[in-house]
Enzyme design. Structure first.
Site, mmCIF file in Angstrom:
data_model
loop_
_atom_site.group_PDB
_atom_site.id
_atom_site.type_symbol
_atom_site.label_atom_id
_atom_site.label_comp_id
_atom_site.label_asym_id
_atom_site.label_seq_id
_atom_site.Cartn_x
_atom_site.Cartn_y
_atom_site.Cartn_z
ATOM 1 N N SER A 52 26.261 -19.755 -8.136
ATOM 2 C CA SER A 52 26.391 -18.442 -8.779
ATOM 3 C C SER A 52 25.624 -17.333 -8.069
ATOM 4 C CB SER A 52 25.893 -18.539 -10.234
ATOM 5 O OG SER A 52 24.485 -18.700 -10.245
ATOM 6 N N GLU A 54 31.423 -9.125 -10.723
ATOM 7 C CA GLU A 54 31.345 -9.083 -9.261
ATOM 8 C C GLU A 54 32.761 -9.038 -8.646
ATOM 9 O OE1 GLU A 54 28.489 -8.846 -7.583
ATOM 10 O OE2 GLU A 54 29.166 -9.275 -5.553
ATOM 11 N N ALA A 68 28.733 -23.247 -11.495
ATOM 12 C CA ALA A 68 29.130 -22.550 -10.261
ATOM 13 C C ALA A 68 27.947 -22.452 -9.320
ATOM 14 C CB ALA A 68 29.600 -21.126 -10.589
ATOM 15 N N ARG A 113 16.554 -16.701 -16.797
ATOM 16 C CA ARG A 113 17.306 -16.326 -15.603
ATOM 17 C C ARG A 113 16.730 -17.049 -14.386
ATOM 18 N NH1 ARG A 113 21.990 -14.743 -13.308
ATOM 19 N NH2 ARG A 113 22.212 -12.497 -13.173
ATOM 20 N N GLY A 156 22.066 -24.400 -16.640
ATOM 21 C CA GLY A 156 21.825 -23.036 -16.164
ATOM 22 C C GLY A 156 21.399 -22.115 -17.304
ATOM 23 N N SER A 179 33.602 -12.926 -13.569
ATOM 24 C CA SER A 179 32.433 -12.081 -13.277
ATOM 25 C C SER A 179 32.800 -10.647 -12.922
ATOM 26 C CB SER A 179 31.685 -12.707 -12.095
ATOM 27 O OG SER A 179 30.765 -11.797 -11.570
ATOM 28 N N TYR A 202 31.403 -15.280 -2.971
ATOM 29 C CA TYR A 202 31.285 -15.645 -4.395
ATOM 30 C C TYR A 202 32.370 -14.935 -5.202
ATOM 31 C CZ TYR A 202 29.528 -15.329 -9.211
ATOM 32 O OH TYR A 202 29.426 -15.353 -10.578
ATOM 33 N N LEU A 224 31.160 -30.586 -9.749
ATOM 34 C CA LEU A 224 32.423 -29.826 -9.753
ATOM 35 C C LEU A 224 33.258 -30.092 -8.508
ATOM 36 C CD1 LEU A 224 30.987 -26.535 -11.239
ATOM 37 C CD2 LEU A 224 32.675 -28.047 -12.317
HETATM 38 P P1 NAP Z 1 23.136 -20.416 -13.244
HETATM 39 O O1 NAP Z 1 21.889 -20.251 -14.059
HETATM 40 O O2 NAP Z 1 23.057 -20.317 -11.761
HETATM 41 O O3 NAP Z 1 23.744 -21.853 -13.634
HETATM 42 C C1 NAP Z 1 24.748 -22.453 -12.852
HETATM 43 C C2 NAP Z 1 25.014 -23.843 -13.394
HETATM 44 O O4 NAP Z 1 26.024 -24.461 -12.597
HETATM 45 C C3 NAP Z 1 23.784 -24.780 -13.356
HETATM 46 O O5 NAP Z 1 23.809 -25.596 -14.499
HETATM 47 C C4 NAP Z 1 24.051 -25.593 -12.102
HETATM 48 O O6 NAP Z 1 23.417 -26.859 -12.109
HETATM 49 C C5 NAP Z 1 25.562 -25.763 -12.211
HETATM 50 N N1 NAP Z 1 26.165 -26.167 -10.936
HETATM 51 C C6 NAP Z 1 26.014 -25.574 -9.719
HETATM 52 N N2 NAP Z 1 26.715 -26.244 -8.786
HETATM 53 C C7 NAP Z 1 27.296 -27.299 -9.417
HETATM 54 C C8 NAP Z 1 28.108 -28.364 -8.984
HETATM 55 N N3 NAP Z 1 28.474 -28.517 -7.694
HETATM 56 N N4 NAP Z 1 28.532 -29.261 -9.918
HETATM 57 C C9 NAP Z 1 28.164 -29.153 -11.222
HETATM 58 N N5 NAP Z 1 27.378 -28.158 -11.687
HETATM 59 C C10 NAP Z 1 26.948 -27.242 -10.785
HETATM 60 O O7 NAP Z 1 24.257 -19.403 -13.730
HETATM 61 P P2 NAP Z 1 24.343 -18.540 -15.086
HETATM 62 O O8 NAP Z 1 23.644 -17.258 -14.872
HETATM 63 O O9 NAP Z 1 24.000 -19.400 -16.217
HETATM 64 O O10 NAP Z 1 25.889 -18.189 -15.106
HETATM 65 C C11 NAP Z 1 26.832 -19.082 -15.710
HETATM 66 C C12 NAP Z 1 28.206 -18.818 -15.127
HETATM 67 O O11 NAP Z 1 28.584 -17.468 -15.380
HETATM 68 C C13 NAP Z 1 28.333 -19.002 -13.629
HETATM 69 O O12 NAP Z 1 29.628 -19.486 -13.357
HETATM 70 C C14 NAP Z 1 28.179 -17.599 -13.072
HETATM 71 O O13 NAP Z 1 28.816 -17.497 -11.830
HETATM 72 C C15 NAP Z 1 28.865 -16.802 -14.163
HETATM 73 N N6 NAP Z 1 28.411 -15.423 -14.360
HETATM 74 C C16 NAP Z 1 27.091 -15.178 -14.569
HETATM 75 C C17 NAP Z 1 26.686 -13.878 -14.838
HETATM 76 C C18 NAP Z 1 25.231 -13.550 -15.066
HETATM 77 O O14 NAP Z 1 24.885 -12.357 -15.015
HETATM 78 N N7 NAP Z 1 24.392 -14.508 -15.385
HETATM 79 C C19 NAP Z 1 27.641 -12.840 -14.909
HETATM 80 C C20 NAP Z 1 28.979 -13.163 -14.724
HETATM 81 C C21 NAP Z 1 29.362 -14.461 -14.468
HETATM 82 P P3 NAP Z 1 21.894 -27.034 -11.577
HETATM 83 O O15 NAP Z 1 21.015 -26.632 -12.735
HETATM 84 O O16 NAP Z 1 21.822 -28.477 -11.260
HETATM 85 O O17 NAP Z 1 21.725 -26.123 -10.398
HETATM 86 N N1 GDD Z 2 18.829 -11.514 -5.773
HETATM 87 C C1 GDD Z 2 18.274 -10.409 -5.257
HETATM 88 N N2 GDD Z 2 17.082 -10.513 -4.613
HETATM 89 N N3 GDD Z 2 18.924 -9.228 -5.389
HETATM 90 C C2 GDD Z 2 18.331 -8.128 -4.879
HETATM 91 C C3 GDD Z 2 17.093 -8.169 -4.227
HETATM 92 C C4 GDD Z 2 16.439 -9.420 -4.067
HETATM 93 O O1 GDD Z 2 15.384 -9.542 -3.498
HETATM 94 N N4 GDD Z 2 16.776 -6.901 -3.851
HETATM 95 C C5 GDD Z 2 17.755 -6.100 -4.242
HETATM 96 N N5 GDD Z 2 18.718 -6.833 -4.875
HETATM 97 C C6 GDD Z 2 19.985 -6.306 -5.418
HETATM 98 C C7 GDD Z 2 21.219 -7.020 -4.908
HETATM 99 O O2 GDD Z 2 21.566 -6.556 -3.599
HETATM 100 C C8 GDD Z 2 22.229 -6.617 -5.985
HETATM 101 O O3 GDD Z 2 22.771 -5.359 -5.695
HETATM 102 C C9 GDD Z 2 21.375 -6.501 -7.248
HETATM 103 O O4 GDD Z 2 20.004 -6.494 -6.804
HETATM 104 C C10 GDD Z 2 21.572 -7.643 -8.233
HETATM 105 O O5 GDD Z 2 21.419 -8.865 -7.548
HETATM 106 P P1 GDD Z 2 21.349 -10.271 -8.322
HETATM 107 O O6 GDD Z 2 20.305 -10.216 -9.362
HETATM 108 O O7 GDD Z 2 21.263 -11.337 -7.287
HETATM 109 O O8 GDD Z 2 22.727 -10.312 -9.104
HETATM 110 P P2 GDD Z 2 24.233 -10.016 -8.627
HETATM 111 O O9 GDD Z 2 24.659 -8.747 -9.304
HETATM 112 O O10 GDD Z 2 24.378 -10.109 -7.172
HETATM 113 O O11 GDD Z 2 25.009 -11.253 -9.245
HETATM 114 C C11 GDD Z 2 24.764 -11.676 -10.591
HETATM 115 O O12 GDD Z 2 25.635 -11.003 -11.458
HETATM 116 C C12 GDD Z 2 27.031 -11.298 -11.280
HETATM 117 C C13 GDD Z 2 27.801 -10.457 -12.310
HETATM 118 O O13 GDD Z 2 28.034 -9.165 -11.806
HETATM 119 C C14 GDD Z 2 24.956 -13.202 -10.637
HETATM 120 O O14 GDD Z 2 24.523 -13.660 -11.900
HETATM 121 C C15 GDD Z 2 26.419 -13.574 -10.459
HETATM 122 O O15 GDD Z 2 26.575 -14.967 -10.710
HETATM 123 C C16 GDD Z 2 27.239 -12.784 -11.488
HETATM 124 O O16 GDD Z 2 28.609 -13.088 -11.364
#
Ligand code: NAP
Ligand code: GDD
Length: 358
Positions: A90, A133, A88, A189, A12, A131, A154, A65
């Site tokens: 995610s 969230e 996750a 991303r 990821g 998170s 989530y 997982l």
């Molecule tokens: P991501 O790009 O969606 O990566 C998720 C990873 O989890 C991928 O490697 C995916 O594998 C793996 N995965 C999904 N389902 C699985 C399963 N059943 N078994 C094993 N692996 C699995 O997420 P990220 O943005 O890097 O975020 C990393 C972590 O931080 C996540 O837990 C997310 O919820 C959390 N988080 C993210 C943010 C953010 O803003 N990015 C903020 C707060 C928390 P595949 O590549 O095969 O799909």
């Molecule tokens: N994905 C998406 N797609 N979001 C949209 C769109 C669309 O077309 N249009 C508006 N949004 C709004 C969503 O409703 C949300 O309020 C905001 O954009 C951000 O959406 P995402 O980018 O999907 O992220 P997220 O905030 O829901 O979740 C991400 O951040 C969390 C941390 O606060 C993910 O990375 C989660 O895994 C992570 O925990």
């Protein structure tokens, strides 16, 4: 002896940056990957060396997982010093379509790993990708003492995983930390998260492949940071004397609309001409406003983000233009160089799949 890390979610966004960061620190890195019918390892291609070659320090293991016995086996096999649990389901919107699967993978997945560590008796430190969230509709700014009011399957799964991590720390004296990370983005991303959806659409509009961009709620506000800086915070948490939970974010927030405006303005396009809303992308319950109070991380970890909102937008737009073979506007790379972030994190997205079996 090199330290050994096990990273779930290594394919990821965060896992790929973390793997690069840990290899840079001299770690041996083991990653859990899912079996897919297509290659899903493009984000770590540039880090990969054939495991038969002397000096290879990154090793990939198939698993899931949802499969506790395999996770347990992996723990014994790798005997890690540190476990970074990032895997996750995610995507928040998708969690409304797949609540049970999300609970299983995002919630129970954490319990499975914690239990595998406990049963193995291995003294591994544990990082849980919690998170912002989880705060849901708790008013900002949110810090480690703010209550959780989850607004999605989530978020509910992450709250369960958060408390399991806390419980294993208290009950079994495990060095376990919850990193409560606010949104962080990058050229790596996932394409269906809103920031990347926007920057990628801009590149495709300029290339003539796409006419319109359809989004959902434009008024939601997020605290958006730059992912490579956030993986350093994960590592810092596990280097402390005592395990604690930390909020990680910039303290600055912007609406989705502002992100769109900033990104389109950067390339000189009028966003109003290209943007449409589609109810499909609205969520049954929304998180309106997230703003981090990362005082504890600043004070105890010495962690401070450098890349600003405007800079993040520019980095992402430029990278998506480059990925399509377009000439980028040009500020993205300069921003990375200025912040010393260009080289070790290798921002370009490798398009070639890994060759051969991991
Ligand atoms: P991501 O790009 O969606 O990566 C998720 C990873 O989890 C991928 O490697 C995916 O594998 C793996 N995965 C999904 N389902 C699985 C399963 N059943 N078994 C094993 N692996 C699995 O997420 P990220 O943005 O890097 O975020 C990393 C972590 O931080 C996540 O837990 C997310 O919820 C959390 N988080 C993210 C943010 C953010 O803003 N990015 C903020 C707060 C928390 P595949 O590549 O095969 O799909
Ligand atoms: N994905 C998406 N797609 N979001 C949209 C769109 C669309 O077309 N249009 C508006 N949004 C709004 C969503 O409703 C949300 O309020 C905001 O954009 C951000 O959406 P995402 O980018 O999907 O992220 P997220 O905030 O829901 O979740 C991400 O951040 C969390 C941390 O606060 C993910 O990375 C989660 O895994 C992570 O925990």
């Amino acid at each position: 002896m090199a330290k050994r890390a096990l990273v779930t979610g290594i394919t990821g966004q965060d896992g790929s940056y973390l793997a690069g960061f840990l290899l840079g620190k001299g770690y041996e890195v083991h990653g859990l990957i899912r079996k897919a019918s297509t290659f899903n390892t493009y984000r770590i291609e540039h880090l990969f060396a054939d495991p038969h070659e002397p000096g290879a320090r990154m090793f990939l293991h198939y698993g899931d997982l949802s499969d506790g016995s395999q996770l347990s086996h992996l723990l014994y096999e790798v005997e890690p010093d540190e476990v970074y649990h990032l895997g996750a389901q995610s995507h928040v919107r998708v969690s409304f379509d797949m609540p049970e699967y999300t609970a299983d993978v995002t919630g129970l997945g954490t319990a499975r790993i914690l239990e595998a560590i406990r049963r193995s008796g291995i003294k591994a430190k544990f990082y849980q990708a919690a998170s912002s969230e989880m705060f849901g509709n708790t008013p900002p700014p949110q810090n480690e003492d703010s209550p959780f009011r989850p607004r999605s399957p989530y978020a509910a799964a992450k709250v369960y995983a958060y408390w399991m991590t806390s419980n294993y720390r208290e009950a079994y004296d495990l060095f376990a930390c919850n990193g409560i990370l606010f949104n962080h983005e990058s050229p790596r991303r996932g394409e269906t998260f809103v920031t990347r959806k926007v920057t990628r659409a801009i590149a495709h509009i300029i290339a003539g492949n796409q006419r319109l961009l359809f989004l959902g709620n434009l008024e939601a506000k997020r605290d958006w940071g730059f992912a490579p800086e956030y993986v350093e915070a994960m590592w810092l948490m596990l280097q402390q004397d005592e395990p604690r939970d930390y909020v990680i974010g910039t303290g600055e927030c912007h609406s989705v609309r502002e992100f769109v405006e900033e990104a389109f303005n950067y390339v000189g396009l009028d966003w109003d001409q290209y943007l449409r809303t589609d109810p499909r992308y609205f969520r049954p319950t929304e998180v309106d406003l997230l703003v981090a109070d990362a005082t504890r991380a600043r004070r105890e970890l010495g962690w401070d983000p450098r890349v600003t909102f405007k800079q993040l937008v520019r980095i992402m737009v430029d990278a998506d233009m480059e990925a399509l073979g377009l000439t980028p506007v040009g500020e993205g790379k300069a921003i990375l160089r200025k912040n010393g972030l260009d080289d070790p994190f290798q921002l370009s997205i490798a398009l070639e799949p890994l060759r051969g079996e991991p």
